[in-house]
Design an enzyme around this catalytic site. Structure first.
Site, PDB file in Angstrom:
ATOM      1  N   GLY A   1      -5.428   5.703   0.122  1.00 57.50           N
ATOM      2  CA  GLY A   1      -4.910   4.840  -0.642  1.00 57.50           C
ATOM      3  C   GLY A   1      -4.396   5.539  -2.186  1.00 57.50           C
ATOM      4  O   GLY A   1      -3.898   5.112  -2.960  1.00 57.50           O
TER       5      GLY A   1
ATOM      6  N   ASP B   1     -12.985   2.974   7.264  1.00 65.11           N
ATOM      7  CA  ASP B   1     -14.194   2.086   7.075  1.00 65.11           C
ATOM      8  C   ASP B   1     -13.574   0.489   6.371  1.00 65.11           C
ATOM      9  O   ASP B   1     -14.200  -0.183   6.408  1.00 65.11           O
ATOM     10  CB  ASP B   1     -15.123   2.574   6.003  1.00 65.11           C
ATOM     11  CG  ASP B   1     -14.622   2.448   4.651  1.00 65.11           C
ATOM     12  OD1 ASP B   1     -15.051   1.706   3.845  1.00 65.11           O
ATOM     13  OD2 ASP B   1     -13.661   3.111   4.447  1.00 65.11           O
TER      14      ASP B   1
ATOM     15  N   ASP C   1     -12.309   7.426   0.763  1.00 65.29           N
ATOM     16  CA  ASP C   1     -13.463   6.466   0.267  1.00 65.29           C
ATOM     17  C   ASP C   1     -14.189   5.692   1.201  1.00 65.29           C
ATOM     18  O   ASP C   1     -13.519   4.940   2.071  1.00 65.29           O
ATOM     19  CB  ASP C   1     -12.885   5.527  -1.025  1.00 65.29           C
ATOM     20  CG  ASP C   1     -12.409   6.338  -2.041  1.00 65.29           C
ATOM     21  OD1 ASP C   1     -13.151   7.014  -3.027  1.00 65.29           O
ATOM     22  OD2 ASP C   1     -11.132   6.893  -2.076  1.00 65.29           O
TER      23      ASP C   1
ATOM     24  N   ASP D   1      -9.777   8.774   6.653  1.00 61.86           N
ATOM     25  CA  ASP D   1      -9.779   7.758   5.411  1.00 61.86           C
ATOM     26  C   ASP D   1     -10.767   8.710   4.377  1.00 61.86           C
ATOM     27  O   ASP D   1     -11.814   9.364   5.102  1.00 61.86           O
ATOM     28  CB  ASP D   1     -10.194   6.580   5.564  1.00 61.86           C
ATOM     29  CG  ASP D   1     -10.696   5.835   4.281  1.00 61.86           C
ATOM     30  OD1 ASP D   1      -9.898   5.697   3.566  1.00 61.86           O
ATOM     31  OD2 ASP D   1     -11.884   5.164   4.294  1.00 61.86           O
TER      32      ASP D   1
ATOM     33  N   LYS E   1      -1.281   3.021   6.375  1.00 59.90           N
ATOM     34  CA  LYS E   1      -1.675   4.040   6.768  1.00 59.90           C
ATOM     35  C   LYS E   1      -1.316   4.422   8.092  1.00 59.90           C
ATOM     36  O   LYS E   1      -1.170   5.709   8.605  1.00 59.90           O
ATOM     37  CB  LYS E   1      -3.159   4.013   6.787  1.00 59.90           C
ATOM     38  CG  LYS E   1      -3.911   3.887   5.524  1.00 59.90           C
ATOM     39  CD  LYS E   1      -5.481   4.398   5.357  1.00 59.90           C
ATOM     40  CE  LYS E   1      -5.825   4.238   4.020  1.00 59.90           C
ATOM     41  NZ  LYS E   1      -7.475   4.624   3.616  1.00 59.90           N
TER      42      LYS E   1
END
Length: 272
Positions: free
Chosen positions: A44, A223, A11, A9, A200
């Site tokens: 995203g 996260d 961010d 991931d 995801k």
């Protein structure tokens, strides 16, 4: 288990709070890739917003974009394994956005669009202008989302946000009640809305099939709530220390936060 790939991931995970990849992490990813381990970015984000980091890390694998709504091959400059929303669905979603007074960006296959510049987007735009010209993605101001939807080839995602969390929750619940959309919280006041089933985890499954790698051979770092499907599906799911407890509960274990060198340390343990 001998892992063959690692999924990140972005961010809150690979990126620090200043939207940077720590130098230690960059160096360790370079070492890992030289050993034949595939590195995949899962976000995203629109692919154009992922490109600066993809370029920095010198990657060659496709990226997973808009929470699994599509995969993008930068070499061929084309998307695949895509599941966009129809124009009718996009207009239904736009009506809900307007009803609840929620800020949104509409992601097409080419560009991210907005009608109103909010504080988050203003900060984001500052980051964009700090990049070299050839890496700067286009974030386009438009007069009408209706027109964007009518003219776009493809609509992948609505990136919605609000400081009015009650309104945002009500909007998210209303969108989910349509039984056509996946609403995933990507931040404390941001909800990504795409077609139901676009996650995801599903994006990672498409990527694994494309790369002929088993899911159990993949390590995933995340996260946020939109990372849960990926953390659960990968052979090894690792949550960041800054993640909420519910996210951590879906991981195999937890490391330090996104501003620490914990990812570099973990990669060294796993692959070197």
């Amino acid at each position: 288990m001998k892992y063959k790939a690692v999924a990140f991931d972005m961010d809150g995970t690979l990126l620090t709070n200043e939207r940077l990849i720590l130098p230690e992490t960059v160096k360790m990813i370079e070492k890992v890739t030289t050993k034949g381990i595939k590195v995949i970015l899962v976000s995203g984000r629109h692919h154009t917003i992922m490109h600066p980091y993809y370029y920095q890390l010198k990657l060659s694998t496709p990226v997973i974009c808009c929470n699994g709504s599509y995969l993008y091959d930068f070499g061929k400059q084309q998307f695949f394994a895509a599941k966009p929303m129809s124009k009718m669905q996009a207009k239904k979603l736009l009506k809900l956005v307007n009803t609840y007074g929620i800020h949104t960006l509409v992601y097409t296959d080419k560009v991210m669009t907005y009608e109103v510049l909010d504080d988050h987007l203003e900060s984001f735009s500052e980051w964009v202008t700090s990049l070299p010209k050839f890496l700067q993605p286009e974030i386009k101001k438009v007069d009408s989302f209706e027109k964007v939807i009518d003219e776009a080839n493809v609509i992948f995602k609505f990136a919605t946000s609000s400081h009015n969390l009650t309104a945002l929750k009500q909007f998210s619940q209303a969108a989910a009640a349509e039984n056509e959309f996946s609403c995933e919280w990507s931040w404390s006041n941001r909800v990504d809305v795409a077609i139901k089933g676009n996650t995801k985890g599903n994006g990672l499954a498409h990527w694994a099939k494309h790369e002929q790698i088993e899911l159990r051979e993949i390590v995933a770092f995340g996260d946020s709530y939109n990372d849960i499907s990926m953390l659960s599906l990968a052979g090894l799911g690792i949550a960041m220390g800054n993640a909420d407890d519910e996210v951590k509960a879906h991981a195999d274990y937890v490391i330090g936060d996104n501003n620490s060198q914990s990812i570099a340390t973990e990669l060294e343990k796993l692959f070197l």
